[in-house]
Scaffold this motif. Sequence first.
Motif, PDB file in Angstrom:
ATOM      1  N   ASP A 225       0.879  -1.592  -0.570  1.00 45.85           N
ATOM      2  CA  ASP A 225       0.042   0.008  -0.162  1.00 45.85           C
ATOM      3  C   ASP A 225       0.965   1.366  -0.209  1.00 45.85           C
ATOM      4  OD1 ASP A 225      -2.218   1.432  -0.182  1.00 45.85           O
ATOM      5  OD2 ASP A 225      -2.789   1.790   1.858  1.00 45.85           O
TER       6      ASP A 225
ATOM      7  N   ILE B 242       4.170   1.629   0.754  1.00 50.52           N
ATOM      8  CA  ILE B 242       4.811   1.715   2.347  1.00 50.52           C
ATOM      9  C   ILE B 242       5.745   0.425   1.578  1.00 50.52           C
ATOM     10  CG2 ILE B 242       5.505   0.957   4.716  1.00 50.52           C
ATOM     11  CD1 ILE B 242       3.896   2.909   3.835  1.00 50.52           C
TER      12      ILE B 242
ATOM     13  N   LEU C 185       3.449   0.470  11.071  1.00 56.11           N
ATOM     14  CA  LEU C 185       2.057   0.705   9.870  1.00 56.11           C
ATOM     15  C   LEU C 185       1.170   1.781   9.959  1.00 56.11           C
ATOM     16  CD1 LEU C 185       2.137  -2.831   8.350  1.00 56.11           C
ATOM     17  CD2 LEU C 185       3.945  -0.869   7.558  1.00 56.11           C
ATOM     18  N   ASN C 186       0.795   1.102  11.406  1.00 54.79           N
ATOM     19  CA  ASN C 186      -0.736   2.610  11.386  1.00 54.79           C
ATOM     20  C   ASN C 186       0.375   3.834  11.226  1.00 54.79           C
ATOM     21  OD1 ASN C 186      -2.578   0.681  12.326  1.00 54.79           O
ATOM     22  ND2 ASN C 186      -1.688   0.525  14.345  1.00 54.79           N
TER      23      ASN C 186
ATOM     24  N   THR D 254       1.121   4.782   7.611  1.00 57.46           N
ATOM     25  CA  THR D 254      -0.045   5.243   6.743  1.00 57.46           C
ATOM     26  C   THR D 254      -1.505   5.967   7.115  1.00 57.46           C
ATOM     27  OG1 THR D 254      -1.808   3.749   8.683  1.00 57.46           O
ATOM     28  CG2 THR D 254      -0.963   2.964   6.331  1.00 57.46           C
TER      29      THR D 254
ATOM     30  N   SER E  76      -2.233  10.020   7.797  1.00 57.63           N
ATOM     31  CA  SER E  76      -2.942  10.906   6.876  1.00 57.63           C
ATOM     32  C   SER E  76      -1.599  11.947   6.957  1.00 57.63           C
ATOM     33  CB  SER E  76      -3.564  11.094   6.320  1.00 57.63           C
ATOM     34  OG  SER E  76      -4.710  11.730   7.426  1.00 57.63           O
TER      35      SER E  76
END
Length: 246
Positions: free
Chosen positions: A16, A18, A124-125, A128, A130
Motif C-alpha cells: 500500500d 509503503i 504501519l499505523n 499510513t 494521513s
Amino acid sequence: MKQIYKSDYLTIHDFDNILIQEWSSKTISVDHFKKELSAFLCHFKKIKPAGVLWLQENFSLSIPVDLHQWIEKNILEPQYKCGLRKLAFTIPADQNAHRSMIDSFNGVSSVMHPRYFISKEKALNFLTESATRPESKEVYYEISRSLDMTQITLQVDHRHLPHAIRHLDRLKSQFHFRMKNTDDFAQLTLRELEIFKAICSGAVNRVIADQLFLSESTVATHRKSIVKKLGIKTSKDWHQFGQAFL
C-alpha cells in the motif's frame, strides 16, 4: 503485500505504497549490509513510496561508526530528496544493534528522524496516518504488577529516545550497585545514616556537628565508621552510594 526483492539477508515488500525491508536472522557483514541498502535504494527510487519500514526483529549487526556518514550520504539523503519523510523501525532483540542504529542517525544529525515501534502493526499505523502528529512533550509510564515482578513501560517521543536510553542505563547501573551493597549499607546505625546523608549533601564535619548537636570529633568518628563499613575510598564512592541509596 507484494514481494519485490529477496536475498539471504533481506526481503523487500511493497504494501500500500509503503516499502518494507525485512532483515533475516543470518549474520550479515558490513559489506553485505551496504550492498543490501544499495539494492533497497534502487527499488525505492522506482516506487517512491510514502513511507519506509525496517523490520529489524532479527537484525544483529552493530553498525560501525565509520559507516554512519556513508549511510547518510548514500542512502538516507537520496530518499529524503525523493520526498520521504516517514521512516519507521521495529526494535530488534539485539540491543547493541538497536543502539548502533540509533547512533547512526544521531551521530550525523541525519535529515531523517525515524520512529521506533515494538510491533509491525503499530509501525504501519504510523506510516499510513494521513496527518502528522505534533511531537509529544510528555513522558508517560505504565506499571504492571504480577506476583513475581513488576514491569514498567516507558513511552517517550522518538526524538528523545537516545537520551532516555542513557538515563535508563544510568539507572540500571545504580540499581546493580545498590543490590551489590545493600547488606553493607544496612549495617549503618541511625546516627551514621544521618551523618551519611549530610556528607552526601556536601556538609563538612563542623556543619554536621552543629546540625546534630554533636562534637566535631564525634562526627569524625562516625565518618570513619561509615567509611569502614561501606569500603569508601574516594569522593566518587560517596557519590555512588548517595545516588544509589538516597
